[in-house]
Design an enzyme around this catalytic site. Structure first.
Site, PDB file in Angstrom:
ATOM      1  N   ASP A  98       6.546  -3.707  21.357  1.00 32.10           N
ATOM      2  CA  ASP A  98       7.261  -3.891  20.087  1.00 32.10           C
ATOM      3  C   ASP A  98       6.575  -3.300  18.871  1.00 32.10           C
ATOM      4  OD1 ASP A  98       5.086  -5.559  19.818  1.00 32.10           O
ATOM      5  OD2 ASP A  98       6.199  -7.402  20.218  1.00 32.10           O
ATOM      6  N   GLU A 134       8.103  -6.731  14.611  1.00 31.66           N
ATOM      7  CA  GLU A 134       8.162  -6.526  16.062  1.00 31.66           C
ATOM      8  C   GLU A 134       9.515  -6.898  16.687  1.00 31.66           C
ATOM      9  OE1 GLU A 134       5.622  -7.999  14.474  1.00 31.66           O
ATOM     10  OE2 GLU A 134       3.869  -6.763  14.917  1.00 31.66           O
TER      11      GLU A 134
HETATM   12  C1  UD1 Z   1      -0.205  -3.646  14.985  1.00 31.96           C
HETATM   13  C2  UD1 Z   1       1.241  -3.788  15.461  1.00 31.96           C
HETATM   14  C3  UD1 Z   1       1.473  -5.173  16.052  1.00 31.96           C
HETATM   15  C4  UD1 Z   1       0.442  -5.496  17.119  1.00 31.96           C
HETATM   16  C5  UD1 Z   1      -0.951  -5.306  16.532  1.00 31.96           C
HETATM   17  C6  UD1 Z   1      -1.994  -5.516  17.591  1.00 31.96           C
HETATM   18  C7  UD1 Z   1       3.092  -2.702  14.281  1.00 31.96           C
HETATM   19  C8  UD1 Z   1       3.965  -2.715  13.088  1.00 31.96           C
HETATM   20  N1  UD1 Z   1       2.131  -3.645  14.317  1.00 31.96           N
HETATM   21  O1  UD1 Z   1      -0.405  -4.524  13.889  1.00 31.96           O
HETATM   22  O2  UD1 Z   1       2.767  -5.242  16.612  1.00 31.96           O
HETATM   23  O3  UD1 Z   1       0.625  -6.821  17.532  1.00 31.96           O
HETATM   24  O4  UD1 Z   1      -1.077  -3.970  16.042  1.00 31.96           O
HETATM   25  O5  UD1 Z   1      -3.274  -5.648  17.034  1.00 31.96           O
HETATM   26  O6  UD1 Z   1       3.249  -1.857  15.138  1.00 31.96           O
HETATM   27  N2  UD1 Z   1      -6.937  -0.886  11.180  1.00 31.96           N
HETATM   28  C9  UD1 Z   1      -8.174  -0.265  11.226  1.00 31.96           C
HETATM   29  N3  UD1 Z   1      -8.662   0.126  12.444  1.00 31.96           N
HETATM   30  C10 UD1 Z   1      -7.993  -0.067  13.587  1.00 31.96           C
HETATM   31  C11 UD1 Z   1      -6.760  -0.730  13.553  1.00 31.96           C
HETATM   32  C12 UD1 Z   1      -6.230  -1.115  12.325  1.00 31.96           C
HETATM   33  O7  UD1 Z   1      -8.814  -0.058  10.192  1.00 31.96           O
HETATM   34  O8  UD1 Z   1      -8.484   0.309  14.671  1.00 31.96           O
HETATM   35  C13 UD1 Z   1      -6.371  -1.266   9.859  1.00 31.96           C
HETATM   36  C14 UD1 Z   1      -5.859  -0.051   9.082  1.00 31.96           C
HETATM   37  O9  UD1 Z   1      -6.076  -0.262   7.721  1.00 31.96           O
HETATM   38  C15 UD1 Z   1      -4.369  -0.067   9.416  1.00 31.96           C
HETATM   39  C16 UD1 Z   1      -4.111  -1.563   9.372  1.00 31.96           C
HETATM   40  O10 UD1 Z   1      -5.250  -2.138  10.028  1.00 31.96           O
HETATM   41  O11 UD1 Z   1      -3.593   0.666   8.489  1.00 31.96           O
HETATM   42  C17 UD1 Z   1      -2.832  -2.039   9.967  1.00 31.96           C
HETATM   43  O12 UD1 Z   1      -2.618  -1.483  11.250  1.00 31.96           O
HETATM   44  P1  UD1 Z   1      -1.135  -1.514  11.875  1.00 31.96           P
HETATM   45  O13 UD1 Z   1      -1.181  -0.893  13.223  1.00 31.96           O
HETATM   46  O14 UD1 Z   1      -0.148  -0.998  10.897  1.00 31.96           O
HETATM   47  O15 UD1 Z   1      -0.806  -3.060  11.976  1.00 31.96           O
HETATM   48  P2  UD1 Z   1      -1.504  -4.216  12.783  1.00 31.96           P
HETATM   49  O16 UD1 Z   1      -1.536  -5.400  11.890  1.00 31.96           O
HETATM   50  O17 UD1 Z   1      -2.764  -3.751  13.377  1.00 31.96           O
END
Ligand code: UD1
Ligand code: UDP
Length: 374
Positions: A98, A134
């Protein structure tokens, strides 16, 4: 079987990597030409998993930028994956669950008339904003997909109710259990990470361990504040140690470090690599989490989960008495946590309701059977 068929497995985040690693291995073993594309919606969290499973992607879109908006991320995924579709002949795309990576790649594949298989299909709350985004991501992917691999019978029923053709749905169990079997096997053979050694030095594992995770967008702000209040109250019990690997999303980092730094018995740490996380899970008396994957894994170790959400699509765990929906209500979290900590007989192992560990094989068998009939 037509061994020239090219299957592109697409992932973007930590849980997709964990849950698709066994699927990737199963396809590699088969005669399919198997390729892996990472969007790197997550970077560090994704790479931790790829490193553990020793997986090297064939394509890396490298799209993560700090705190980028969902729309920005979506447009960049759409553009990036289309570059691959326009230069490589892909017969089948597999996406998972999702995330934004999954729904956007499913759309891009549809636009190119490439067949789409959806792993972990059919989970629903039917609440548009919980989990956000999601619930809608997975509904969109469900509409776009040609093949649906449902983790359980409830998920299959949701798809049937939505009008999906029964012949295109296969109930497989959740591939998270396949991954857990691989990781547990490695841990049981004596594998130890440096991180485990470090944790043993700094945390008293003779105390009752509460493992905490959180990242859901619908809990940002007030919800996380309230969870932090509850954790602070629980940490006043000198018999417990709280271990909180803090998700890298800045919306989580900011509030958690501001509210819980330097509190006795609370250990705020960087996200753990997958085997270390599984190891800590095994040592835990209680887990407090909004994670989908954690709800699915915890029953294997008989560790109860307080789910900090108001709805869950993982009802099997709630029905089996493995997980409890507590939302972000401070009083409810505290009361239920104390109840479980005082009553250790609740930590009983049951057979995991989410799968048997053979989901990935079932997925490959499904395609081999279809191809053999052609
Ligand atoms: C994402 C998924 C969520 C999943 C989760 C698992 C979407 C909308 N969200 O949420 O469904 O449950 O991952 O963890 O697809 N960041 C880092 N390093 C990383 C990862 C993230 O710095 O390795 C930070 C960055 O600033 C990034 C932010 O976290 O922009 C958000 O990441 P994002 O993938 O948009 O959302 P999650 O909350 O991680
Ligand atoms: N996990 C991990 N390290 C951590 C926290 C979680 O390896 O510090 C693993 C966990 O075992 C599970 C997955 O990550 O398989 C869950 O990821 P997350 O909670 O980020 O996403 P969700 O499952 O909610 O989509």
């Amino acid at each position: 079987m037509n061994n020239k068929k090219t299957v592109l497995i697409c992932i973007g985040t930590r849980p997709e990597a964990i849950k698709m690693a066994p699927v990737y291995f199963a396809f590699l073993k088969s005669g399919y030409n198997t390729k892996l594309c990472v969007t790197a919606q997550h970077r560090d969290l994704l790479d931790q998993v790829l490193q553990f499973f020793k997986i090297k992607p064939d394509f890396d879109l490298d799209l993560m930028t700090p705190n980028q908006s969902l729309n920005k991320l979506s447009s960049r995924i759409l553009d990036g994956i289309d570059g691959i579709f326009s230069t490589h002949k892909i017969d089948l795309v597999l996406v998972h669950g999702d995330t934004t990576t999954s729904s956007v790649i499913a759309l891009a594949a549809f636009n190119r008339k490439i067949k789409v298989g959806h792993v972990e299909a059919g989970l629903r709350t039917y609440n548009k904003y919980a989990p956000f985004p999601e619930e809608i991501n997975r509904q969109l992917t469900g509409r776009l997909a040609d093949y649906h691999f449902a983790p359980g019978v409830n998920a299959k029923q949701n798809l049937v109710n939505e009008g999906v053709n029964d012949n295109t749905i296969l109930v497989t169990g959740n591939t998270v259990i396949d991954a857990l079997h691989i990781a547990s096997g490695i841990l049981d053979s004596g594998f130890k990470t440096d991180m485990i050694d470090q944790l043993i030095k700094t945390i008293d594992f003779n105390k009752k361990i509460i493992l905490v995770t959180g990242h859901r967008r619908e809990n940002f702000g007030e919800g996380f504040e309230s969870i932090c209040d509850a954790l602070e109250a629980l940490s006043e019990d000198s018999d417990v140690e709280l271990i909180f690997p803090v998700h890298l999303n800045p919306n989580v980092q900011d509030v958690v470090y501001k509210r819980l730094s330097n509190l006795k018995n609370i250990h705020l740490i960087a996200p753990l690599d997958y085997p270390t996380f599984i190891w800590v899970m095994k040592q835990s008396h209680l887990i407090i989490s909004d994670s989908g994957g954690v709800q699915e894994e915890a029953p294997t170790f008989g560790v109860p989960v307080l789910v900090t959400r108001t709805v869950t699509e993982r009802e099997e765990g709630v029905n089996a008495g493995c997980s409890f929906l507590v939302g972000t209500n401070q009083d409810l979290i505290i009361t239920k946590a104390k109840d479980i900590l005082c009553n250790s007989s609740q930590n009983q192992k049951i057979s995991n309701p989410y799968g048997d560990g053979d989901a990935s094989k079932k997925i490959v068998d499904f395609f081999e059977y279809q191809d053999d009939r052609k």
